[in-house]
Design a protein around this motif. Sequence first.
Motif, PDB file in Angstrom:
ATOM      1  N   GLU A 156      50.732  49.942  46.421  1.00 30.86           N
ATOM      2  CA  GLU A 156      51.379  51.263  46.454  1.00 30.86           C
ATOM      3  C   GLU A 156      52.899  51.151  46.263  1.00 30.86           C
ATOM      4  OE1 GLU A 156      49.795  49.830  48.954  1.00 30.86           O
ATOM      5  OE2 GLU A 156      50.672  50.287  50.923  1.00 30.86           O
ATOM      6  N   TYR A 157      53.458  49.971  46.595  1.00 32.02           N
ATOM      7  CA  TYR A 157      54.909  49.809  46.435  1.00 32.02           C
ATOM      8  C   TYR A 157      55.315  49.654  44.975  1.00 32.02           C
ATOM      9  CZ  TYR A 157      55.730  49.771  51.413  1.00 32.02           C
ATOM     10  OH  TYR A 157      55.832  50.164  52.721  1.00 32.02           O
ATOM     11  N   ASP A 158      54.337  49.425  44.104  1.00 29.92           N
ATOM     12  CA  ASP A 158      54.671  49.356  42.682  1.00 29.92           C
ATOM     13  C   ASP A 158      54.856  50.747  42.079  1.00 29.92           C
ATOM     14  OD1 ASP A 158      55.069  46.701  42.117  1.00 29.92           O
ATOM     15  OD2 ASP A 158      52.940  46.284  41.768  1.00 29.92           O
ATOM     16  N   THR A 159      54.618  51.794  42.869  1.00 30.76           N
ATOM     17  CA  THR A 159      54.829  53.146  42.331  1.00 30.76           C
ATOM     18  C   THR A 159      56.252  53.640  42.618  1.00 30.76           C
ATOM     19  OG1 THR A 159      54.035  54.208  44.328  1.00 30.76           O
ATOM     20  CG2 THR A 159      52.386  53.741  42.639  1.00 30.76           C
ATOM     21  N   ILE A 160      57.010  52.867  43.363  1.00 32.30           N
ATOM     22  CA  ILE A 160      58.399  53.283  43.654  1.00 32.30           C
ATOM     23  C   ILE A 160      59.205  53.294  42.353  1.00 32.30           C
ATOM     24  CG2 ILE A 160      60.548  52.531  44.778  1.00 32.30           C
ATOM     25  CD1 ILE A 160      58.799  51.456  47.043  1.00 32.30           C
ATOM     26  N   VAL A 161      59.989  54.335  42.189  1.00 32.24           N
ATOM     27  CA  VAL A 161      60.831  54.404  40.984  1.00 32.24           C
ATOM     28  C   VAL A 161      62.226  53.900  41.347  1.00 32.24           C
ATOM     29  CG1 VAL A 161      61.762  55.916  39.188  1.00 32.24           C
ATOM     30  CG2 VAL A 161      59.492  56.370  40.160  1.00 32.24           C
ATOM     31  N   TRP A 162      62.596  52.772  40.783  1.00 30.93           N
ATOM     32  CA  TRP A 162      63.897  52.157  41.070  1.00 30.93           C
ATOM     33  C   TRP A 162      64.946  52.690  40.107  1.00 30.93           C
ATOM     34  CZ3 TRP A 162      63.375  49.598  45.480  1.00 30.93           C
ATOM     35  CH2 TRP A 162      62.148  49.025  45.800  1.00 30.93           C
ATOM     36  N   GLU A 163      66.201  52.486  40.471  1.00 31.48           N
ATOM     37  CA  GLU A 163      67.298  52.891  39.578  1.00 31.48           C
ATOM     38  C   GLU A 163      67.237  52.062  38.293  1.00 31.48           C
ATOM     39  OE1 GLU A 163      69.608  55.377  40.259  1.00 31.48           O
ATOM     40  OE2 GLU A 163      68.316  55.724  41.996  1.00 31.48           O
ATOM     41  N   PRO A 169      59.131  47.404  57.984  1.00 35.29           N
ATOM     42  CA  PRO A 169      58.735  48.741  57.533  1.00 35.29           C
ATOM     43  C   PRO A 169      59.814  49.351  56.632  1.00 35.29           C
ATOM     44  CG  PRO A 169      58.723  48.586  59.938  1.00 35.29           C
ATOM     45  CD  PRO A 169      59.243  47.296  59.435  1.00 35.29           C
ATOM     46  N   TYR A 170      59.397  50.198  55.683  1.00 36.04           N
ATOM     47  CA  TYR A 170      60.352  50.677  54.678  1.00 36.04           C
ATOM     48  C   TYR A 170      61.463  51.525  55.291  1.00 36.04           C
ATOM     49  CZ  TYR A 170      58.231  55.322  54.769  1.00 36.04           C
ATOM     50  OH  TYR A 170      57.813  56.553  55.170  1.00 36.04           O
ATOM     51  N   PHE A 171      61.170  52.124  56.441  1.00 35.45           N
ATOM     52  CA  PHE A 171      62.189  52.987  57.052  1.00 35.45           C
ATOM     53  C   PHE A 171      63.174  52.182  57.885  1.00 35.45           C
ATOM     54  CE2 PHE A 171      58.126  53.122  59.259  1.00 35.45           C
ATOM     55  CZ  PHE A 171      58.460  52.563  60.474  1.00 35.45           C
ATOM     56  N   TYR A 230      61.099  55.994  48.913  1.00 32.19           N
ATOM     57  CA  TYR A 230      59.931  55.309  49.461  1.00 32.19           C
ATOM     58  C   TYR A 230      58.843  56.284  49.923  1.00 32.19           C
ATOM     59  CZ  TYR A 230      61.768  50.484  49.515  1.00 32.19           C
ATOM     60  OH  TYR A 230      62.219  49.225  49.162  1.00 32.19           O
ATOM     61  N   ALA A 231      59.108  57.582  49.811  1.00 35.39           N
ATOM     62  CA  ALA A 231      58.123  58.547  50.309  1.00 35.39           C
ATOM     63  C   ALA A 231      56.795  58.407  49.556  1.00 35.39           C
ATOM     64  CB  ALA A 231      58.663  59.971  50.168  1.00 35.39           C
ATOM     65  N   VAL A 232      56.836  57.963  48.303  1.00 30.88           N
ATOM     66  CA  VAL A 232      55.586  57.793  47.537  1.00 30.88           C
ATOM     67  C   VAL A 232      54.653  56.799  48.223  1.00 30.88           C
ATOM     68  CG1 VAL A 232      56.426  58.365  45.233  1.00 30.88           C
ATOM     69  CG2 VAL A 232      56.663  56.018  46.060  1.00 30.88           C
ATOM     70  N   VAL A 233      55.243  55.888  48.972  1.00 30.24           N
ATOM     71  CA  VAL A 233      54.425  54.875  49.639  1.00 30.24           C
ATOM     72  C   VAL A 233      53.631  55.510  50.773  1.00 30.24           C
ATOM     73  CG1 VAL A 233      54.543  52.794  51.015  1.00 30.24           C
ATOM     74  CG2 VAL A 233      56.080  53.090  49.083  1.00 30.24           C
ATOM     75  N   LYS A 234      54.345  56.396  51.502  1.00 32.83           N
ATOM     76  CA  LYS A 234      53.716  57.066  52.636  1.00 32.83           C
ATOM     77  C   LYS A 234      52.569  57.951  52.160  1.00 32.83           C
ATOM     78  CE  LYS A 234      56.316  59.822  54.850  1.00 32.83           C
ATOM     79  NZ  LYS A 234      57.392  60.451  55.618  1.00 32.83           N
ATOM     80  N   SER A 235      52.788  58.577  50.989  1.00 28.64           N
ATOM     81  CA  SER A 235      51.766  59.500  50.505  1.00 28.64           C
ATOM     82  C   SER A 235      50.677  58.756  49.720  1.00 28.64           C
ATOM     83  CB  SER A 235      52.401  60.568  49.619  1.00 28.64           C
ATOM     84  OG  SER A 235      52.989  59.944  48.499  1.00 28.64           O
ATOM     85  N   GLY A 236      50.681  57.447  49.829  1.00 30.79           N
ATOM     86  CA  GLY A 236      49.610  56.670  49.202  1.00 30.79           C
ATOM     87  C   GLY A 236      49.908  56.284  47.769  1.00 30.79           C
ATOM     88  N   GLY A 237      51.116  56.599  47.290  1.00 29.02           N
ATOM     89  CA  GLY A 237      51.496  56.162  45.941  1.00 29.02           C
ATOM     90  C   GLY A 237      51.303  57.251  44.917  1.00 29.02           C
TER      91      GLY A 237
END
Length: 483
Positions: A300-307, A397-399, A473-480
């Motif tokens: 799920e962390y591969d769905t994070i959109v980086w700068e 944890p991401y937070f 990182y919210a995409v991670v919480k919502s399952g990606g």
Amino acid sequence: MESILVWFRRDLRDCDQTALCEALRRGRRVYCTFIFDREIIDRLDRADDRRLEFIRESLVELDVALRARGGALIVRHGWPRIEIPSLARALGVSAVFANRDYEPQAKQRDAAVEAALRVDDIGFESFKDQAMFDGEEVLTQTGRPYTVFTPYRNSWLKRLTEDDWLPHAAGRGSLAADALASGVPSLADLGFARTDLRALRIVPGMSGGRQLLDDFMARIGRYKQQRDFPAVRGVSYLSVHLRFGTVSIRHLVAQAVAAGALRTEAEGPATWLSELIWRDFYFMILDRFPHVTQHAFRPEYDTIVWEQGPAAEQSFAAWCAGRTGYPLVDAAMRQINQSGYMHNRLRMLVASFLTKDLGMDWRWGEAYFARQLNDFDLAANNGGWQWAASSGCDAQPYFRIFNPLTQSERFDPAGKFIRRYLPELAGVPDRFIHAPWRMSAAEQTACGVRIGLDTPAPMVEHEAARRQTLQRYAVVKSGGAAR
Ligand SMILES: Cc1cc2nc3c(=O)[nH]c(=O)nc-3n(C[C@H](O)[C@H](O)[C@H](O)COP(=O)(O)OP(=O)(O)OC[C@H]3O[C@@H](n4cnc5c(N)ncnc54)[C@H](O)[C@@H]3O)c2cc1C
């Protein structure tokens, strides 16, 4: 067996070296070789790569040690899948012995060498040497690999017996010299240049490892209290020796145990042993979950959109150069740039800063560290970066986002480390050393440090960056979510 060829890789020592000891136990004549692997070294982008010099100097010492025992090191520069079979044929050995490597590329290389040897009916055997326990040896009750460190460590400790740390005995075989052993090529022969290794007082080889270990054993009792303070000589600095095997992991564990690591009240040795267990843990993760080299351990962390884009590239360049405006982050980056080493507390800090204050893909930082670190190790580096980015197994944890100011105040309270690497801040009063931008114009003039001129203004405001990261990182919480 009549004769065996031992192929040295990241195990550059002649004592307690598993493949060598096994060969001397099972063979009558034992030859030794090291290949400067063109697959690896042709990709290095600096001629003055300290790792090449470290390896070369360590080989010179190893060759002397082997010659004193009747052997000699045959050193080649080429592709192992060609060099090893050709050498094995020329020497007429019946098998090649090597110590196991857990990196995916190394596994492929070994499989290719093994297949090439098989054509000539020459065997290939690999042994556990780098790690205390292989990936198969410490498993959960259901027979699966651990993905959380603490239960892994408990299980690791439960499994540990004296047999695991006793040095391997060498056996009765004898080391053999061959005319093919004609010394270690110079750095120039290999296409590399001398580096500042000696000026940095990095002593390669088994002797360098021994010196550091002796020095550290005198202070291991204070390790737990001191290990987080980069201005203090609190850690062992043995990582480069562990990387190239100029020290034996079993010997280090034996030393930690002798200092009381298995007794809970001996906090220093026990904490240090835990760090050695982290090393095994990341070897195991890389071995069992090789996708981590390209992807997040947790998908799920591969769905994070980086700068991305030119602005991100500029920020990345500022981070690399140690020009973020946050003194401890910048001092840490100067440390890695100047010496090829960075203290563990600072590795965590700069990795958190890159991913969570600047919003950049952890793989960028991972690749930069891979180029810069003398002790670069794929397993530990990937594990460390994924830990900081929260994408790894048992990551923070991401937070949980390091505050670069608080970290600076806590771990370099007097700014001693900052001033060592950022001499331009030498005159900044102690109360501003962690955040010089808080000085008024008059205070800046008084100490001769003008923000934006003599030292950069902070490139981000931490609180705002933190809020943005939580959104990212919210995409991670919502399952990606889709990119
Ligand atoms: C982002 C990041 C990247 C890292 N990259 C690397 C790397 O490429 N190579 C590397 O060896 N270590 C890496 N580490 C782990 C750690 O920072 C270094 O091992 C340590 O700083 C080396 O200094 P030392 O030998 O004085 O350590 P000590 O504190 O004396 O520890 C002794 C040994 O334990 C092992 N160790 C300690 N901490 C860790 C850890 N967190 N993970 C795995 N092994 C550990 C190392 O082999 C180290 O030499 C990284 C950590 C982070 C957070």
